[in-house]
Write an enzyme that holds these catalytic residues in place. Sequence first.
Site, mmCIF file in Angstrom:
data_model
loop_
_atom_site.group_PDB
_atom_site.id
_atom_site.type_symbol
_atom_site.label_atom_id
_atom_site.label_comp_id
_atom_site.label_asym_id
_atom_site.label_seq_id
_atom_site.Cartn_x
_atom_site.Cartn_y
_atom_site.Cartn_z
ATOM 1 N N SER A 77 -59.235 -42.706 -47.440
ATOM 2 C CA SER A 77 -59.529 -43.875 -48.266
ATOM 3 C C SER A 77 -59.130 -43.639 -49.718
ATOM 4 C CB SER A 77 -61.019 -44.216 -48.174
ATOM 5 O OG SER A 77 -61.356 -45.293 -49.013
ATOM 6 N N MET A 79 -55.304 -43.907 -50.080
ATOM 7 C CA MET A 79 -54.832 -45.288 -50.020
ATOM 8 C C MET A 79 -55.193 -46.051 -51.296
ATOM 9 S SD MET A 79 -53.137 -45.368 -47.319
ATOM 10 C CE MET A 79 -52.692 -47.096 -47.468
ATOM 11 N N HIS A 80 -56.400 -45.830 -51.831
ATOM 12 C CA HIS A 80 -56.767 -46.486 -53.088
ATOM 13 C C HIS A 80 -55.843 -46.036 -54.222
ATOM 14 C CE1 HIS A 80 -60.566 -47.695 -51.162
ATOM 15 N NE2 HIS A 80 -60.700 -48.547 -52.155
ATOM 16 N N GLU A 81 -55.584 -44.740 -54.293
ATOM 17 C CA GLU A 81 -54.755 -44.228 -55.384
ATOM 18 C C GLU A 81 -53.318 -44.735 -55.283
ATOM 19 O OE1 GLU A 81 -54.042 -42.343 -58.880
ATOM 20 O OE2 GLU A 81 -55.988 -42.466 -57.856
#
Length: 573
Positions: A472, A475-477
């Site tokens: 997670s 993917m956020h970064e």
Amino acid sequence: MFAPQVASQPPSSRDSPRLCPQLTRSELEGRQLLGSEPPVFTPSLHRSLRKDHEEAGAGAAARQAAIFFRPRTSILDYTELMCQGSDHMRGLVTCFWTVVGAYLVSLLFAHYERSGEIMSRGLAGVIFSRAADLMISDLALVASTAAVVPMVHLLWVGGAWRLPALLDPRHQGRGRLVQAAFEVAWLAAWYVWLGTRGWPWAQRCFFSLHTVVNWMKVHSYLSSNRRLACALRDVAYLRAQRKRQSDSADSADSAANDAETDAEIDALDAMLCPYTTRFPANLTLANYAMFQLSPALVYELEYPRTERIRWSYMAEKLVGTAGIFVVFYVVVAHLVIPHLERMPETGVFVATLHLMGPMATCWLLFFFITFDSIANGFAELTRFADRRFYDDWWNARGLDEFSRKWNRPVHMFLARHIYMPVRESWHPGHPRKHPRVDDAHAPRQSSATVLSRLRQGVPPAIAAMAATFFFSSIMHEVTVVMACQRWNHAPLFFFQMMQIPLIICSEKLPWLKEQQALRNWAFWLAMVTFQPFLLCLYTYQAFANSSSSQSLDVIVAGGAVNAMVAANATKVS
């Protein structure tokens, strides 16, 4: 693809979603034998299938199938609160939108007094610039995901589109490698496309988020159908094995083996045809289009479905989306961007203090426009009956609980495709090959590695949680970097990964675990302060460069003016 279903407690209003009568599994089978209308997918059938899976002990496949959909309404859906006469949250929602409306009027009036115009129009030029280019690119992005349908046919199912002996889905290593190669290539291609368009930041944010959402749909569709393709081949294998045993064994042994094999075949058959659609009949473009439009990131053969579309409800959600967008626009244009523009002079700390209130407001507005308006609107359009897109995240006692309740579609995706597979495969004695793949074609067992040593020392639950947070965070970064088009040393990744030791400490310390109110206060304090702080960190360099370029323009313009004055003075003299 979708089948009507009944709610366990039907809504009391006439205008709320009407759901079809509840049937048991035996009644459904009876209706199939009589050749009547297609059976409906009901909660009682849900429980029956789940019990069958648990009794069969189907291992990872059974646990992966433990995520269920059933008819539910959103907690803060104002229409449903009014229709059902619920007094628990109705007044709070009414109060929230009344306060937001008053806040909007105050902002617009104050801006009118300062500038003589009702609303700032600078941000609108950024949002709506190159709108046609963005729309065409987004439609192409969504259309490109349909390639997964022929891919499943070619690689794992067979039939008319079968490539000669290309791949057995039960070979976990090769099957996952092919799937991962396709997903990485697809994701990289669209990220490259995003990087070459030269869009403003608003378009980049939207496109990067929508790219990740579509990638999740692609991954879930491929993974779920590969698991079903394994079950299909297992059924064929078990039936052939039963036939061989019946031919070679005596009658007593044959009857016992046949009963055991039949039970396993029934469990796999329930997976292949849980309700009305049987795999691989679901592998059609129409089925995938319905999944693409539905507000779900976890693919299932069928979902619970309402009886009809309430067009008045659709109109309400459309108007609500437009209204919330206007409020969001005013807050960003009048309260957020001015402080970010002054950040190179005031500093990150002062900008963070100014942005705590506006960013908290933007966060709440984003929640309502995404999960209450857009998600419920698409659910109504596709007659998707499970509207549980969030839980009571405002009562969260930590960021781990918030991550489970704030965005349930993403949480279900991570649970199905990251957490559960890692937890199942983390045991030291976990088999590396499918038990029904011939040994001649099975992948070789690897020797003792660092990973095998970790398996012996780290509990499966901790390993699965760490893998989920790591995925997670990555993917956020990546999404933020693609939206900003610059890498800022990954502060978002760092803060997200720091949740793991905090979660472990909160569970291990009895005193802290019992402080429910204190943990909720700490959660809210972190959310209110860290969001504007991260925004300032990721945007500081962009606004600093913009400020420097503006200062340079002023210096150059000033120098030109001085030169003209000096030239004129020389002429006069």
